[in-house]
Every structure is written in C-alpha cells, then in structure tokens.
Write an enzyme that holds these catalytic residues in place. Structure first.
Site, mmCIF file in Angstrom:
data_model
loop_
_atom_site.group_PDB
_atom_site.id
_atom_site.type_symbol
_atom_site.label_atom_id
_atom_site.label_comp_id
_atom_site.label_asym_id
_atom_site.label_seq_id
_atom_site.Cartn_x
_atom_site.Cartn_y
_atom_site.Cartn_z
ATOM 1 N N SER A 10 0.862 -1.179 0.000
ATOM 2 C CA SER A 10 0.000 0.000 0.000
ATOM 3 C C SER A 10 0.897 1.226 0.000
ATOM 4 O O SER A 10 1.871 1.289 0.755
ATOM 5 C CB SER A 10 -0.878 0.014 1.258
ATOM 6 O OG SER A 10 -1.424 1.313 1.445
ATOM 7 N N HIS A 35 -0.491 -1.393 -4.669
ATOM 8 C CA HIS A 35 -1.871 -1.363 -4.161
ATOM 9 C C HIS A 35 -2.245 0.079 -3.854
ATOM 10 O O HIS A 35 -1.708 0.694 -2.926
ATOM 11 C CB HIS A 35 -1.918 -2.210 -2.883
ATOM 12 C CG HIS A 35 -3.251 -2.326 -2.220
ATOM 13 N ND1 HIS A 35 -4.175 -3.294 -2.524
ATOM 14 C CD2 HIS A 35 -3.795 -1.581 -1.224
ATOM 15 C CE1 HIS A 35 -5.226 -3.153 -1.730
ATOM 16 N NE2 HIS A 35 -5.021 -2.131 -0.938
ATOM 17 N N ASP A 37 -4.814 2.575 -2.476
ATOM 18 C CA ASP A 37 -5.997 2.647 -1.606
ATOM 19 C C ASP A 37 -6.817 3.880 -1.957
ATOM 20 O O ASP A 37 -6.513 4.988 -1.524
ATOM 21 C CB ASP A 37 -5.564 2.689 -0.138
ATOM 22 C CG ASP A 37 -5.160 1.314 0.354
ATOM 23 O OD1 ASP A 37 -4.068 1.187 0.925
ATOM 24 O OD2 ASP A 37 -5.943 0.370 0.141
ATOM 25 N N MET A 39 -9.944 6.126 -1.686
ATOM 26 C CA MET A 39 -10.958 6.395 -0.665
ATOM 27 C C MET A 39 -11.727 7.658 -1.027
ATOM 28 O O MET A 39 -11.127 8.664 -1.429
ATOM 29 C CB MET A 39 -10.288 6.570 0.697
ATOM 30 C CG MET A 39 -9.478 5.358 1.127
ATOM 31 S SD MET A 39 -8.733 5.628 2.758
ATOM 32 C CE MET A 39 -7.693 4.152 2.869
ATOM 33 N N HIS A 68 -7.751 -0.472 -4.975
ATOM 34 C CA HIS A 68 -8.657 -0.937 -3.919
ATOM 35 C C HIS A 68 -9.689 0.164 -3.747
ATOM 36 O O HIS A 68 -9.415 1.186 -3.122
ATOM 37 C CB HIS A 68 -7.855 -1.188 -2.640
ATOM 38 C CG HIS A 68 -8.710 -1.588 -1.478
ATOM 39 N ND1 HIS A 68 -8.212 -1.650 -0.197
ATOM 40 C CD2 HIS A 68 -10.014 -1.948 -1.396
ATOM 41 C CE1 HIS A 68 -9.181 -2.033 0.625
ATOM 42 N NE2 HIS A 68 -10.287 -2.210 -0.094
ATOM 43 N N MET A 70 -12.334 1.838 -2.209
ATOM 44 C CA MET A 70 -13.143 2.025 -1.006
ATOM 45 C C MET A 70 -14.046 3.234 -1.251
ATOM 46 O O MET A 70 -13.845 4.332 -0.704
ATOM 47 C CB MET A 70 -12.240 2.230 0.211
ATOM 48 C CG MET A 70 -11.530 0.953 0.627
ATOM 49 S SD MET A 70 -10.134 1.207 1.738
ATOM 50 C CE MET A 70 -8.859 1.611 0.531
ATOM 51 N N MET A 139 -10.345 -8.210 4.132
ATOM 52 C CA MET A 139 -9.840 -7.122 4.970
ATOM 53 C C MET A 139 -9.529 -7.661 6.360
ATOM 54 O O MET A 139 -10.391 -8.293 6.998
ATOM 55 C CB MET A 139 -10.872 -6.002 5.059
ATOM 56 C CG MET A 139 -11.113 -5.252 3.760
ATOM 57 S SD MET A 139 -9.631 -4.527 3.060
ATOM 58 C CE MET A 139 -9.232 -3.305 4.321
ATOM 59 N N ASP A 175 -5.378 -7.740 3.631
ATOM 60 C CA ASP A 175 -5.075 -6.312 3.619
ATOM 61 C C ASP A 175 -5.385 -5.677 4.971
ATOM 62 O O ASP A 175 -6.535 -5.618 5.376
ATOM 63 C CB ASP A 175 -5.935 -5.658 2.527
ATOM 64 C CG ASP A 175 -5.627 -4.196 2.333
ATOM 65 O OD1 ASP A 175 -6.350 -3.545 1.557
ATOM 66 O OD2 ASP A 175 -4.676 -3.696 2.963
ATOM 67 N N GLY A 177 -2.696 -4.459 8.501
ATOM 68 C CA GLY A 177 -1.896 -4.956 9.623
ATOM 69 C C GLY A 177 -1.021 -6.141 9.271
ATOM 70 O O GLY A 177 -0.603 -6.912 10.151
ATOM 71 N N GLY A 197 1.529 -2.000 4.271
ATOM 72 C CA GLY A 197 1.892 -0.579 4.169
ATOM 73 C C GLY A 197 2.880 -0.232 5.268
ATOM 74 O O GLY A 197 4.100 -0.252 5.077
#
Ligand code: DX5
Ligand code: ZN
Length: 223
Positions: A10, A35, A37, A39, A68, A70, A139, A175, A177, A197
């Site tokens: 990420s 990746h 993200d 948003m 991704h 979101m 997730m 995806d 942690g 990430g």
C-alpha cells in the site's frame, strides 16, 4: 496447485511529495504490484487518490497497479481507473448492489475483477460470483486508514474463502496490519497475496529487506 506468493505494498505510508520516486523505489525493492488505496470520504472517512494521480505515476513503473476502491459508487469510476492504468480493480461487496454485474463490467473493461470483504461480511458472499473473480481481498482491518491493528479473528474467514475457491483460479489477498508478525497466520489460513503498508515502511533495514523478509516468511509458512 498453490498460487504464488505476491507482495502488494500500500502506498498510503509513502511520502506523497515524492510519490513517483516512492513507487519506483517499491518496484526496485521487488514488489509484485502496487496497491492504491482509493478512498472517497463516504464509504470510508478518508480521501486519497483520484485516477489522475495514478495516471501520473503509471509511465514511471512497470509493475501492475491494483485499485482498492473504497468508494460508495464504484460503477461510476471503474473505467476511469482502468484508463489511469490499473490492471486490477477491487470493489467492496458492501458497496455493490449488483456485484455480479459490476465484476462482469470490470472484465469487459479489460481489468482483473476482485471483490473486497469488510471484517463483518461473511465469506459466502462470493458464492455466486466465483467464476467472475480473479482475486478475493479479505480485509484484516476495518478500511479507511493504514497502521491499524491486525484482526486475527479474520483467519478462519480466510480459510473459509479458501475452501469456497477450491477449483477456481483466484488469488486470496489480505489487507491490513500485515507484517512479519502476522503474515504466517494468514498464510496458513490460505492467503497468497499480501498487502502491506506501515510494516514495510517501518523496517529499519529498508524496503528491499522488508519485501524480501515478508515474502520469505509467507513462503516458509506454506511449507
Ligand atoms: C486500509 C487499506 C489498507 C492499509 C494497509 O483501508 O485498505 O491497504 O492501507 O496498511 P497497513 O499495512 O499499514 O495496515
Ligand atoms: Zn487496501
């Protein structure tokens, strides 16, 4: 046949003032794809990359891009992210009234269709769209931010997705942690693609070490 381990960083923790250089550094560190993200501030309480930002980076690296998404209305944006150079589009099941149609549309646009499942969403949501999927993204945090704590109770869900995908040509991606301390558990459950990430960026030995170490830990957990 087990699917190859892939590392998909990420870029949320990257220095956005040098985003192009950061993506080149990720490619040089040996990642398999990048990746993004995306948003919209509605589906999740955060705002990030529009298609023009991704398009500006596209010419500078060769690795595939995955978006991704979101976002609350993914259908309106699919073609924009494909035109920006994304090879894979991951839509959230929770944002798709007509998931089967949306995934088919992604394939028509020439990208690989993927579905992302929030922590509360059951694995069997994918049952009737498995033939359309190239990736299921489980997730392991609630979406919206990097640097959150891994939700280990998602491991049985990864195993459930893996069982549902038996016989289907589909990656299982995780995806949130994901890092040296969490990758083994989620790999044992069946994941083969790892979004990471903050764990990559906080490695004191640098990105290349972080990527290589994460890959080796995943491969060791499969043997
Ligand atoms: C969260 C994003 C994740 C996140 C991963 O909404 O989908 O990709 O940025 O970052 P880490 O690895 O720091 O949890
Ligand atoms: Zn993500």
């Amino acid at each position: 046949m087990s699917r190859p381990v892939k590392i998909a960083p990420s870029v949320l923790p990257a220095d956005f003032a040098r985003l192009g250089e950061e993506c080149v550094a990720l490619e040089e560190a040996g990642v398999d794809r990048i990746h993004w993200d995306v948003m919209d501030g509605v589906f999740v309480p955060n705002l990030t990359f529009g298609p023009d930002v991704i398009a500006s980076i596209r010419p500078h690296v060769d690795v595939p891009f995955e978006a991704h998404l979101m976002v609350a209305e993914p259908d309106q944006l699919l073609h924009r992210y494909v035109e920006a150079g994304c090879n894979i589009l991951l839509v959230h099941a929770e944002a798709c009234t007509h998931l089967h149609r949306t995934l088919a549309h992604i394939a028509e646009l020439g990208a690989t269709p993927g579905v992302a499942l929030n922590p509360h969403t059951p694995a069997d949501v994918i049952t009737h769209v498995r033939d359309l999927l190239g990736i299921v993204l489980v997730m392991t945090v609630n979406p919206g931010f990097g640097g959150q704590a891994y939700i280990s109770s998602m491991e049985p869900k990864v195993a459930a997705v893996s069982a549902l995908l038996e016989g289907f040509d589909c990656d299982i991606e995780v995806d949130g942690g994901i890092g040296p301390d969490t990758v083994a558990g989620v790999t044992s459950a069946g994941a083969n693609v790892f979004v990471s990430g903050s764990a990559l960026y906080r490695d004191p030995e640098g990105l290349e070490h972080a990527v290589t170490d994460l890959r080796h830990r995943a491969e060791a957990a499969r043997s």
